[in-house]
Design a protein around this motif. Structure first.
Motif, PDB file in Angstrom:
ATOM      1  N   SER A  47       3.831  -9.351   4.676  1.00 40.09           N
ATOM      2  CA  SER A  47       3.667  -8.258   5.635  1.00 40.09           C
ATOM      3  C   SER A  47       5.011  -7.746   6.138  1.00 40.09           C
ATOM      4  CB  SER A  47       2.797  -8.706   6.813  1.00 40.09           C
ATOM      5  OG  SER A  47       3.373  -9.822   7.471  1.00 40.09           O
ATOM      6  N   ARG A  48       6.045  -8.573   6.041  1.00 40.16           N
ATOM      7  CA  ARG A  48       7.387  -8.178   6.472  1.00 40.16           C
ATOM      8  C   ARG A  48       8.245  -7.661   5.323  1.00 40.16           C
ATOM      9  NH1 ARG A  48      11.050 -13.062   8.113  1.00 40.16           N
ATOM     10  NH2 ARG A  48      11.310 -13.069   5.832  1.00 40.16           N
ATOM     11  N   ASP A  49       8.150  -8.300   4.152  1.00 37.88           N
ATOM     12  CA  ASP A  49       9.130  -8.069   3.095  1.00 37.88           C
ATOM     13  C   ASP A  49       8.591  -7.319   1.878  1.00 37.88           C
ATOM     14  OD1 ASP A  49      11.041  -9.405   4.580  1.00 37.88           O
ATOM     15  OD2 ASP A  49      10.641 -11.350   3.643  1.00 37.88           O
ATOM     16  N   ALA A  50       7.367  -6.808   1.951  1.00 42.17           N
ATOM     17  CA  ALA A  50       6.759  -6.189   0.769  1.00 42.17           C
ATOM     18  C   ALA A  50       7.578  -5.013   0.249  1.00 42.17           C
ATOM     19  CB  ALA A  50       5.336  -5.740   1.083  1.00 42.17           C
ATOM     20  N   ASP A  51       8.047  -4.155   1.146  1.00 44.83           N
ATOM     21  CA  ASP A  51       8.827  -2.996   0.704  1.00 44.83           C
ATOM     22  C   ASP A  51      10.102  -3.417  -0.009  1.00 44.83           C
ATOM     23  OD1 ASP A  51       6.873  -1.538   1.941  1.00 44.83           O
ATOM     24  OD2 ASP A  51       8.184  -0.555   3.401  1.00 44.83           O
ATOM     25  N   GLN A  52      10.744  -4.456   0.525  1.00 47.35           N
ATOM     26  CA  GLN A  52      11.999  -4.924  -0.068  1.00 47.35           C
ATOM     27  C   GLN A  52      11.754  -5.483  -1.469  1.00 47.35           C
ATOM     28  OE1 GLN A  52      14.011  -7.938   2.246  1.00 47.35           O
ATOM     29  NE2 GLN A  52      15.670  -8.169   0.752  1.00 47.35           N
ATOM     30  N   LEU A  53      10.676  -6.252  -1.642  1.00 43.58           N
ATOM     31  CA  LEU A  53      10.398  -6.798  -2.970  1.00 43.58           C
ATOM     32  C   LEU A  53      10.059  -5.681  -3.950  1.00 43.58           C
ATOM     33  CD1 LEU A  53       9.968  -9.177  -4.897  1.00 43.58           C
ATOM     34  CD2 LEU A  53       7.561  -9.175  -4.214  1.00 43.58           C
ATOM     35  N   TRP A  54       9.215  -4.756  -3.544  1.00 43.21           N
ATOM     36  CA  TRP A  54       8.836  -3.655  -4.433  1.00 43.21           C
ATOM     37  C   TRP A  54      10.084  -2.915  -4.912  1.00 43.21           C
ATOM     38  CZ3 TRP A  54       3.919  -2.057  -6.137  1.00 43.21           C
ATOM     39  CH2 TRP A  54       3.892  -0.839  -6.816  1.00 43.21           C
ATOM     40  N   ASP A  55      10.959  -2.602  -3.977  1.00 44.70           N
ATOM     41  CA  ASP A  55      12.172  -1.857  -4.329  1.00 44.70           C
ATOM     42  C   ASP A  55      13.060  -2.662  -5.275  1.00 44.70           C
ATOM     43  OD1 ASP A  55      11.369   0.275  -2.770  1.00 44.70           O
ATOM     44  OD2 ASP A  55      12.616  -0.269  -1.041  1.00 44.70           O
ATOM     45  N   ALA A  56      13.136  -3.977  -5.060  1.00 43.58           N
ATOM     46  CA  ALA A  56      13.967  -4.815  -5.926  1.00 43.58           C
ATOM     47  C   ALA A  56      13.426  -4.828  -7.355  1.00 43.58           C
ATOM     48  CB  ALA A  56      14.045  -6.234  -5.363  1.00 43.58           C
ATOM     49  N   VAL A  57      12.096  -4.963  -7.495  1.00 43.62           N
ATOM     50  CA  VAL A  57      11.497  -4.970  -8.837  1.00 43.62           C
ATOM     51  C   VAL A  57      11.679  -3.607  -9.491  1.00 43.62           C
ATOM     52  CG1 VAL A  57       9.370  -5.269 -10.139  1.00 43.62           C
ATOM     53  CG2 VAL A  57       9.835  -6.760  -8.181  1.00 43.62           C
ATOM     54  N   TRP A  58      11.482  -2.563  -8.708  1.00 41.18           N
ATOM     55  CA  TRP A  58      11.609  -1.213  -9.264  1.00 41.18           C
ATOM     56  C   TRP A  58      13.037  -0.943  -9.748  1.00 41.18           C
ATOM     57  CZ3 TRP A  58       8.023   1.891 -10.868  1.00 41.18           C
ATOM     58  CH2 TRP A  58       8.358   3.216 -11.189  1.00 41.18           C
TER      59      TRP A  58
ATOM     60  N   TYR B 112      11.480 -19.354  -6.193  1.00 35.01           N
ATOM     61  CA  TYR B 112      12.789 -18.715  -6.220  1.00 35.01           C
ATOM     62  C   TYR B 112      13.075 -18.110  -4.849  1.00 35.01           C
ATOM     63  CZ  TYR B 112      13.184 -18.788 -11.363  1.00 35.01           C
ATOM     64  OH  TYR B 112      13.293 -19.169 -12.675  1.00 35.01           O
ATOM     65  N   THR B 113      14.340 -17.806  -4.634  1.00 30.81           N
ATOM     66  CA  THR B 113      14.750 -16.979  -3.503  1.00 30.81           C
ATOM     67  C   THR B 113      15.428 -15.738  -4.072  1.00 30.81           C
ATOM     68  OG1 THR B 113      15.036 -18.869  -2.036  1.00 30.81           O
ATOM     69  CG2 THR B 113      16.120 -16.827  -1.406  1.00 30.81           C
ATOM     70  N   LEU B 114      14.945 -14.569  -3.673  1.00 34.38           N
ATOM     71  CA  LEU B 114      15.467 -13.311  -4.175  1.00 34.38           C
ATOM     72  C   LEU B 114      15.915 -12.459  -2.993  1.00 34.38           C
ATOM     73  CD1 LEU B 114      15.840 -11.217  -6.495  1.00 34.38           C
ATOM     74  CD2 LEU B 114      13.483 -10.489  -6.020  1.00 34.38           C
ATOM     75  N   ASN B 115      17.199 -12.220  -2.880  1.00 30.69           N
ATOM     76  CA  ASN B 115      17.738 -11.402  -1.781  1.00 30.69           C
ATOM     77  C   ASN B 115      17.232 -11.878  -0.416  1.00 30.69           C
ATOM     78  OD1 ASN B 115      18.888  -9.868  -3.828  1.00 30.69           O
ATOM     79  ND2 ASN B 115      17.276  -8.325  -3.791  1.00 30.69           N
TER      80      ASN B 115
ATOM     81  N   PHE C  90       0.812  -1.215   0.000  1.00 34.28           N
ATOM     82  CA  PHE C  90       0.000   0.000   0.000  1.00 34.28           C
ATOM     83  C   PHE C  90       0.842   1.261   0.000  1.00 34.28           C
ATOM     84  CE2 PHE C  90      -2.045   3.429   2.403  1.00 34.28           C
ATOM     85  CZ  PHE C  90      -3.220   3.600   1.687  1.00 34.28           C
ATOM     86  N   TRP C  91       1.785   1.360   0.921  1.00 33.15           N
ATOM     87  CA  TRP C  91       2.554   2.597   1.045  1.00 33.15           C
ATOM     88  C   TRP C  91       3.533   2.768  -0.105  1.00 33.15           C
ATOM     89  CZ3 TRP C  91       0.528   6.102   3.915  1.00 33.15           C
ATOM     90  CH2 TRP C  91      -0.256   5.735   5.011  1.00 33.15           C
ATOM     91  N   LYS C  92       4.069   1.671  -0.620  1.00 34.02           N
ATOM     92  CA  LYS C  92       4.982   1.767  -1.749  1.00 34.02           C
ATOM     93  C   LYS C  92       4.251   2.243  -3.009  1.00 34.02           C
ATOM     94  CE  LYS C  92       9.141   0.843  -0.401  1.00 34.02           C
ATOM     95  NZ  LYS C  92      10.249   1.817  -0.606  1.00 34.02           N
ATOM     96  N   SER C  93       3.112   1.643  -3.287  1.00 40.86           N
ATOM     97  CA  SER C  93       2.371   2.061  -4.483  1.00 40.86           C
ATOM     98  C   SER C  93       1.824   3.473  -4.313  1.00 40.86           C
ATOM     99  CB  SER C  93       1.255   1.074  -4.806  1.00 40.86           C
ATOM    100  OG  SER C  93       0.341   0.945  -3.728  1.00 40.86           O
ATOM    101  N   ARG C  94       1.386   3.812  -3.110  1.00 41.71           N
ATOM    102  CA  ARG C  94       0.839   5.147  -2.893  1.00 41.71           C
ATOM    103  C   ARG C  94       1.911   6.221  -3.107  1.00 41.71           C
ATOM    104  NH1 ARG C  94      -1.975   7.831   2.505  1.00 41.71           N
ATOM    105  NH2 ARG C  94      -2.686   9.712   1.419  1.00 41.71           N
ATOM    106  N   ALA C  95       3.148   5.908  -2.785  1.00 43.15           N
ATOM    107  CA  ALA C  95       4.230   6.882  -2.952  1.00 43.15           C
ATOM    108  C   ALA C  95       4.433   7.273  -4.413  1.00 43.15           C
ATOM    109  CB  ALA C  95       5.532   6.318  -2.383  1.00 43.15           C
ATOM    110  N   HIS C  96       3.935   6.455  -5.336  1.00 46.35           N
ATOM    111  CA  HIS C  96       4.057   6.766  -6.761  1.00 46.35           C
ATOM    112  C   HIS C  96       2.911   7.642  -7.259  1.00 46.35           C
ATOM    113  CE1 HIS C  96       7.512   4.181  -7.837  1.00 46.35           C
ATOM    114  NE2 HIS C  96       7.070   3.388  -6.885  1.00 46.35           N
TER     115      HIS C  96
END
Length: 416
Positions: free
Chosen positions: A237-248, A209-212, A44-50
């Motif tokens: 709930s723990r890693d959403a920000d990290q995944l979003w940033d990695a894809v971005w 897969y395992t990513l970071n 939510f917060w990652k997408s909202r920041a865009h």
């Protein structure tokens, strides 16, 4: 005058306010309240920041619909690569000794034809054959399935069935949430993230897969009609920000942009939207011949709604979903608030315009340069070339029944 306690007071005349003061006004763009009661996607917060410009509520969760210009998002999906917050697709996990038989009872497709590591688009049907949900089913293990849910409370339905039937299964919403990476350059972004092996994932298959340090499941699926993938994140709930940033970060060299689900493109592809095109009052036989393969009435196993759908097959349907081309001024993008209600469809006769159905989703297609829509019509009006009249916001417009999907009927693009 004197009141009951002996107090003196002066009676004052009360005059009604002018009638104009009580005249209601309609806000052209009412807001949606952001507060604690509704759920939020892990992203939510990652997408909202865009700069999310419009939300809807989906599975009791805020869902980004667009970031200000749905038409620009459409073109970027067709030309490049896009990132979608689809954490609203709650993952209902069914596991345990009876998981296969129980899940096979929920859906009309024969899951004996679904291998571990495979995905299926499925309907979940009611005893009368009505559609309860149309999730993507992922078989992540021999006796473990995920239902990536559309917008209805399947968890409660499944829990009730399992309890009543004495099934040895565990049904729970797991802390797994997907993002979608969609568009012709999605493969390049996914290779940046996961390596060349990601290209070996076939259409509607998955691979872990395992990513970071994050565990994910990658599937070759999506709601775009374009080449695309979904990344299902464990411990979201723990890693959403990290995944979003990695894809971005992986997508920046390829001009990745966040968008909402692109309804122009999904209407072009004839893709259904639960709550709009299909509901509990719709059965799978009515939604078009291109979806009848999702109901296997000849399988040995029973499923909920099988008897009802067998009767429908024997007697035939009284209505059918078709594609329409619609005249008049360009319609909107569907997800921009331009279609608040379905459009009534009536007979073209000048003297007798009886209702014959409704347009359930419609938009203006920029590349086809015409208005298109999905419509549920009385069976007598579903032959290709049939002329109808559509009651649009700008007035009655000529409509004609055409082939659907409107674009890429063989789904060559997402399979490529």
């Amino acid at each position: 005058m004197t009141d009951l306690l002996g107090h003196q007071f002066t009676e004052t005349a009360v005059t009604a306010p002018p009638a104009t003061a009580r005249t209601p006004t309609t806000a052209p763009s009412p807001q949606i309240l952001l507060y604690t009661r509704l759920r939020k996607s892990p992203y939510f917060w990652k997408s909202r920041a865009h700069g999310v410009a419009m939300y809807s509520v989906y599975n009791h969760t805020y869902h980004p619909r667009h970031y200000g210009d749905p038409v620009a998002e459409y073109w970027h999906l067709l030309d490049s690569v896009t990132l979608w917050d689809v954490g609203v697709e709650r993952q209902l996990e069914i596991s345990g000794p009876d998981a296969f038989d129980f899940t096979n009872m929920l859906v009309p497709r024969d899951l004996h034809k679904c291998a571990v590591g495979q995905c299926k688009y499925v309907f979940i049907t009611a005893p009368d054959g009505g559609i309860i949900n149309d999730p993507i089913l992922l078989r992540v293990d021999e006796n473990r399935f995920w239902l990536s849910l559309a917008d209805s409370d399947v968890r409660l339905w499944a829990m009730g069935l399992a309890h009543t039937g004495g099934w040895d299964v565990e049904i729970k919403e797991v802390d797994v949430a997907p993002v979608q990476v969609q568009g012709p350059r999605s493969k390049e972004v996914m290779v940046e993230l996961f390596g060349e092996s990601v290209l070996d994932i076939s259409y509607y298959y998955l691979r872990p897969y395992t990513l970071n340090g994050m565990d994910v499941v990658v599937s070759r699926t999506g709601y775009s009609g374009e080449v695309g993938y979904e990344i299902y994140l464990y411990n979201a709930s723990r890693d959403a920000d990290q995944l979003w940033d990695a894809v971005w970060q992986a997508g920046e060299p390829y001009d990745i942009r966040p968008i909402g689900p692109c309804h122009i493109r999904r209407i072009e592809a004839g893709m259904l939207s639960y709550g709009s095109d299909i509901t509990l009052d719709t059965n799978p036989m009515e939604v078009g011949y291109d979806y009848r393969w999702m109901v296997d009435l000849d399988q040995e196993a029973d499923f909920i709604g099988k008897d009802a759908l067998r009767r429908v097959r024997e007697t035939g349907v009284s209505r059918l979903m078709v594609g329409l081309e619609i005249g008049g001024d360009p319609l909107g993008s569907y997800n921009d608030g331009s279609m608040i209600e379905p459009f009534e469809v009536v007979e073209p006769s000048a003297t007798h315009r009886a209702s014959i159905g409704r347009v359930t989703s419609a938009c203006y297609s920029p590349r086809l340069e015409r208005n298109i829509g999905l419509a549920m019509l009385d069976i007598d009006f579903t032959q290709l070339g049939t002329n109808v009249v559509v009651e649009t916001p700008s007035g009655p417009q000529a409509g004609v029944v055409v082939e659907k999907p409107f674009v890429d009927p063989g789904k060559r693009t997402p399979r490529s």
